[in-house]
Design a protein around this motif. Sequence first.
Motif, PDB file in Angstrom:
ATOM      1  N   TYR A   1      21.003  -3.018   4.439  1.00  0.00           N
ATOM      2  CA  TYR A   1      21.727  -2.581   3.237  1.00  0.00           C
ATOM      3  C   TYR A   1      20.774  -1.881   2.268  1.00  0.00           C
ATOM      4  O   TYR A   1      21.091  -0.824   1.711  1.00  0.00           O
ATOM      5  CB  TYR A   1      22.404  -3.768   2.546  1.00  0.00           C
ATOM      6  CG  TYR A   1      23.158  -3.369   1.301  1.00  0.00           C
ATOM      7  CD1 TYR A   1      24.346  -2.642   1.387  1.00  0.00           C
ATOM      8  CD2 TYR A   1      22.662  -3.675   0.027  1.00  0.00           C
ATOM      9  CE1 TYR A   1      25.025  -2.236   0.249  1.00  0.00           C
ATOM     10  CE2 TYR A   1      23.338  -3.272  -1.117  1.00  0.00           C
ATOM     11  CZ  TYR A   1      24.521  -2.561  -1.008  1.00  0.00           C
ATOM     12  OH  TYR A   1      25.188  -2.152  -2.127  1.00  0.00           O
ATOM     13  N   THR A   2      19.587  -2.458   2.107  1.00  0.00           N
ATOM     14  CA  THR A   2      18.627  -1.894   1.151  1.00  0.00           C
ATOM     15  C   THR A   2      18.149  -0.506   1.595  1.00  0.00           C
ATOM     16  O   THR A   2      18.135   0.447   0.814  1.00  0.00           O
ATOM     17  CB  THR A   2      17.413  -2.827   0.998  1.00  0.00           C
ATOM     18  OG1 THR A   2      17.881  -4.117   0.632  1.00  0.00           O
ATOM     19  CG2 THR A   2      16.440  -2.321  -0.043  1.00  0.00           C
TER      20      THR A   2
ATOM     21  N   VAL B   1      21.401   1.614  -0.080  1.00  0.00           N
ATOM     22  CA  VAL B   1      20.935   1.794  -1.461  1.00  0.00           C
ATOM     23  C   VAL B   1      19.800   2.801  -1.537  1.00  0.00           C
ATOM     24  O   VAL B   1      19.845   3.771  -2.303  1.00  0.00           O
ATOM     25  CB  VAL B   1      20.504   0.440  -2.061  1.00  0.00           C
ATOM     26  CG1 VAL B   1      19.953   0.635  -3.478  1.00  0.00           C
ATOM     27  CG2 VAL B   1      21.683  -0.517  -2.102  1.00  0.00           C
TER      28      VAL B   1
ATOM     29  N   ALA C   1      21.012   6.103  -3.204  1.00  0.00           N
ATOM     30  CA  ALA C   1      20.696   6.058  -4.635  1.00  0.00           C
ATOM     31  C   ALA C   1      19.328   6.639  -4.954  1.00  0.00           C
ATOM     32  O   ALA C   1      19.149   7.269  -5.997  1.00  0.00           O
ATOM     33  CB  ALA C   1      20.779   4.624  -5.147  1.00  0.00           C
TER      34      ALA C   1
ATOM     35  N   LYS D   1      24.778   5.855  -7.931  1.00  0.00           N
ATOM     36  CA  LYS D   1      23.831   4.901  -8.518  1.00  0.00           C
ATOM     37  C   LYS D   1      24.026   3.525  -7.892  1.00  0.00           C
ATOM     38  O   LYS D   1      25.075   3.224  -7.341  1.00  0.00           O
ATOM     39  CB  LYS D   1      24.093   4.769 -10.022  1.00  0.00           C
ATOM     40  CG  LYS D   1      23.542   5.894 -10.850  1.00  0.00           C
ATOM     41  CD  LYS D   1      23.387   5.483 -12.311  1.00  0.00           C
ATOM     42  CE  LYS D   1      24.614   4.808 -12.894  1.00  0.00           C
ATOM     43  NZ  LYS D   1      24.445   4.394 -14.295  1.00  0.00           N
ATOM     44  N   ALA D   2      23.011   2.699  -7.995  1.00  0.00           N
ATOM     45  CA  ALA D   2      23.154   1.279  -7.719  1.00  0.00           C
ATOM     46  C   ALA D   2      23.012   0.581  -9.052  1.00  0.00           C
ATOM     47  O   ALA D   2      22.068   0.868  -9.788  1.00  0.00           O
ATOM     48  CB  ALA D   2      22.091   0.797  -6.744  1.00  0.00           C
ATOM     49  N   SER D   3      23.957  -0.285  -9.377  1.00  0.00           N
ATOM     50  CA  SER D   3      23.936  -0.879 -10.714  1.00  0.00           C
ATOM     51  C   SER D   3      24.330  -2.352 -10.678  1.00  0.00           C
ATOM     52  O   SER D   3      25.230  -2.745  -9.931  1.00  0.00           O
ATOM     53  CB  SER D   3      24.892  -0.129 -11.641  1.00  0.00           C
ATOM     54  OG  SER D   3      25.094  -0.849 -12.828  1.00  0.00           O
TER      55      SER D   3
ATOM     56  N   PHE E   1      28.172  -2.931 -11.297  1.00  0.00           N
ATOM     57  CA  PHE E   1      28.664  -1.960 -10.323  1.00  0.00           C
ATOM     58  C   PHE E   1      30.127  -1.610 -10.535  1.00  0.00           C
ATOM     59  O   PHE E   1      30.553  -0.506 -10.234  1.00  0.00           O
ATOM     60  CB  PHE E   1      28.429  -2.478  -8.899  1.00  0.00           C
ATOM     61  CG  PHE E   1      28.950  -3.862  -8.665  1.00  0.00           C
ATOM     62  CD1 PHE E   1      30.226  -4.075  -8.225  1.00  0.00           C
ATOM     63  CD2 PHE E   1      28.131  -4.957  -8.911  1.00  0.00           C
ATOM     64  CE1 PHE E   1      30.704  -5.358  -8.034  1.00  0.00           C
ATOM     65  CE2 PHE E   1      28.597  -6.245  -8.722  1.00  0.00           C
ATOM     66  CZ  PHE E   1      29.895  -6.456  -8.281  1.00  0.00           C
TER      67      PHE E   1
ATOM     68  N   ALA F   1      29.450   1.909  -9.140  1.00  0.00           N
ATOM     69  CA  ALA F   1      28.175   2.117  -8.451  1.00  0.00           C
ATOM     70  C   ALA F   1      28.033   1.148  -7.279  1.00  0.00           C
ATOM     71  O   ALA F   1      28.888   0.280  -7.054  1.00  0.00           O
ATOM     72  CB  ALA F   1      27.029   1.907  -9.443  1.00  0.00           C
ATOM     73  N   LEU F   2      26.944   1.305  -6.546  1.00  0.00           N
ATOM     74  CA  LEU F   2      26.658   0.395  -5.445  1.00  0.00           C
ATOM     75  C   LEU F   2      26.214  -0.961  -5.979  1.00  0.00           C
ATOM     76  O   LEU F   2      25.552  -1.054  -7.018  1.00  0.00           O
ATOM     77  CB  LEU F   2      25.531   0.964  -4.576  1.00  0.00           C
ATOM     78  CG  LEU F   2      25.826   2.237  -3.782  1.00  0.00           C
ATOM     79  CD1 LEU F   2      24.521   2.704  -3.099  1.00  0.00           C
ATOM     80  CD2 LEU F   2      26.897   1.979  -2.730  1.00  0.00           C
TER      81      LEU F   2
ATOM     82  N   LEU G   1      23.800  -4.006  -6.142  1.00  0.00           N
ATOM     83  CA  LEU G   1      22.359  -4.125  -5.897  1.00  0.00           C
ATOM     84  C   LEU G   1      22.114  -5.002  -4.666  1.00  0.00           C
ATOM     85  O   LEU G   1      22.891  -5.922  -4.393  1.00  0.00           O
ATOM     86  CB  LEU G   1      21.661  -4.751  -7.098  1.00  0.00           C
ATOM     87  CG  LEU G   1      21.723  -3.984  -8.418  1.00  0.00           C
ATOM     88  CD1 LEU G   1      21.047  -4.794  -9.519  1.00  0.00           C
ATOM     89  CD2 LEU G   1      21.068  -2.625  -8.280  1.00  0.00           C
TER      90      LEU G   1
ATOM     91  N   CYS H   1      13.309  -0.525  -9.168  1.00  0.00           N
ATOM     92  CA  CYS H   1      14.236  -1.250 -10.038  1.00  0.00           C
ATOM     93  C   CYS H   1      13.510  -2.383 -10.773  1.00  0.00           C
ATOM     94  O   CYS H   1      13.661  -2.544 -11.989  1.00  0.00           O
ATOM     95  CB  CYS H   1      15.396  -1.794  -9.225  1.00  0.00           C
ATOM     96  SG  CYS H   1      16.598  -2.690 -10.205  1.00  0.00           S
TER      97      CYS H   1
END
Lengths: 491, 189
Positions: B48-49, B53, B57, B64-66, B69, B74-75, B77, B160
């Motif tokens: 996933y990362t 993301v 992102a 974005k990843a937020s 979300f 956004a995605l 995290l 992040c």
Amino acid sequence: MKRNTALWILWIGLTLMGAGTVFAKLYIGGDRSVLLPGQTAGAHHQLEIACETCHTSKPFASQAKLRKDINKTCETCHKDELKAADDSHPKKKFTNPRMASYWEKVDGRFCTTCHSEHQPEVTLPMMLTLQGDYCVACHSEGEQDIRKDRESHADLTFDTCASSGCHNYHDNRALYEDFLVKHGQDPWLADHAVIPVAALPAPPRAGSADEIAAYLAAVDAPANSLDDQIAQDWAASAHAAADVTCSGCHAPEEDIAWTDHPDQGVCSDCHKPQAKSFSGGRHGMRGHAKISKPRDAKKQLKALGWKDAPEGLITALETYLGDPVPPAAMTTDEARVELRDDAHGQGMECTACHKPHREEPDFAAIGACLTCHDDDHSRAYEGSPHHDLWLAEQAGDGPAGSGVTCATCHMPQEEKKGFALTNHNQNDTLRPNEKMIRPVCMSCHGLGFAIDALADPALIANNFSGQPSRHIESIDWALKRVETPEKGANQ
Amino acid sequence: MMKKLTKIKAAMLCGAMAMGGTAAKAEMEYQQVSDLLHLVMSSDRTVYTRMIVNRLAVKEGVIKASEHFEDDKALVLPAQMFRFGAEMVAEETDAFSYSLLSLWPINKQNAPSTDLEKEGLEYIADNPGENFYGEEELGGVTYFTAFYPDVAVAEACTQCHNEHKDSPKTDFEGGDVMGGVVIRIPMDG
């Protein structure tokens, strides 16, 4: 027989009879309201004669089982509400064993830790039965010590966390820090102050006299039941435009005879979302699908271990010890809020607010509320800036969606398939009132104004006729922290 | 580190791993069960990362990843994706639980809260590449508790954490141990 012996026999007999009566009412059937250990809180009094709605455990269950079962029933009615709140302290946060040390402080795995029923003498607003400074239990030491995390909070006392418009235990959708920062500079009133969903096009209706006449020529009601005014009203309604005929409500099935007074089941057959949300609020909770039904004597005896009880005994028990049946809807006589003297005896069915044949948005959204409610906030509505906006919109002097009625705030709408769908749970944006900020207030107002206004009891009482006299500093603190971050502070 | 490893019936935990009737009767050590659970968690999290993301992102910048979300459309995290999975598991079973913790958490709820958590997180931070296993009693129940290093596998992780206003450590580099995955299994009894 000596006198003392006779008295002993009489005493024992009366004791057994009394104990048997209490036992039977508790475990078999009969009105148990006399056994209530204390008045229930909020609107739960509407469920008082249906004990099994909350008390689902079998007789003589263990304390742990009782606690587990009773907490499960809270979610029966409140689960969707907690999910929508994006709950800040959800049960799942506390079930992990690493949170065991917190279970001894405030056990967040159970609703009843903070909301204990039948204790009116210690019940605070929000049905809280802990002291108002309960946040101190977890947020005053170690990594969670908020006074060390936030310079701005160093001198605050814990009885102000949830009582000042800053934090709620469950619902912080409009109060979390990044949201405060994002909307911290919003003006108090938007340039185009309109409720977007209220500006959506209304469903089509017959407008002209010819369209109404054409509709009435084809109507299928018995001639002698068709009042001319009713016919005219109906023909101009959205129901008629959607091909709902007279028999659709008065004789909804072929083998059911015409009735002049259909029950509200015919409404909920089509208006399922409205009926569901109505049953989640104080007005309609008697209609909630999960309210327990009256007990069955045979099943009760079986649960107690008597599987083959004689039919005669069961009939006798049901005759003399039958559970009372909860009324289908509450009446204003049962309300625990300030109502007008002439409002008593009013049933809370759909037709209390919606005329069955005629559409009257003004009555459904305002008039019906003011027919009953008699508190300061309600009495101050007419003449308030929000009411003036509604009158202007109705007169064609304001844009669509600019008027604000009772329903705008207490029964907000959402868009569904291009039309407005009304939430009929009038409590959904209350308890706490900050729940109203995002779905309602922020359509027209800035976040800072909304927080201040909802934390000002005097402004609420005069129905927002003026500006807030209080200022909640949470936005100021959040903005300051972004400009000069406190390293290592908690989120 | 715990030396004596007790056994757990695989059928209690590893229904998904059972291959036919014989496998359901097998017994596995707590550590082995925990290692296998972690392998699944770690692989899903890394995929996933890196593939969602970091690719969308950070590299392509299309979304974005937020942390917020839903509000930000956004995605989720990677840490939130991991936590949501842990919460979903907790709703289904109490046969095991897991968390993502750190000595330098952005959210202080994820700081060590038990003595063993502190010891385990310090061990895996000081001994890169090694796991830590132990036992602890919580709420009257004894748990087998395993700690696995959570390593910065993509730029999205370090970026992040280094830029977040609430991060207590802002000099993470790729490959650093940023925290640990903690798996708990209640022991028989």
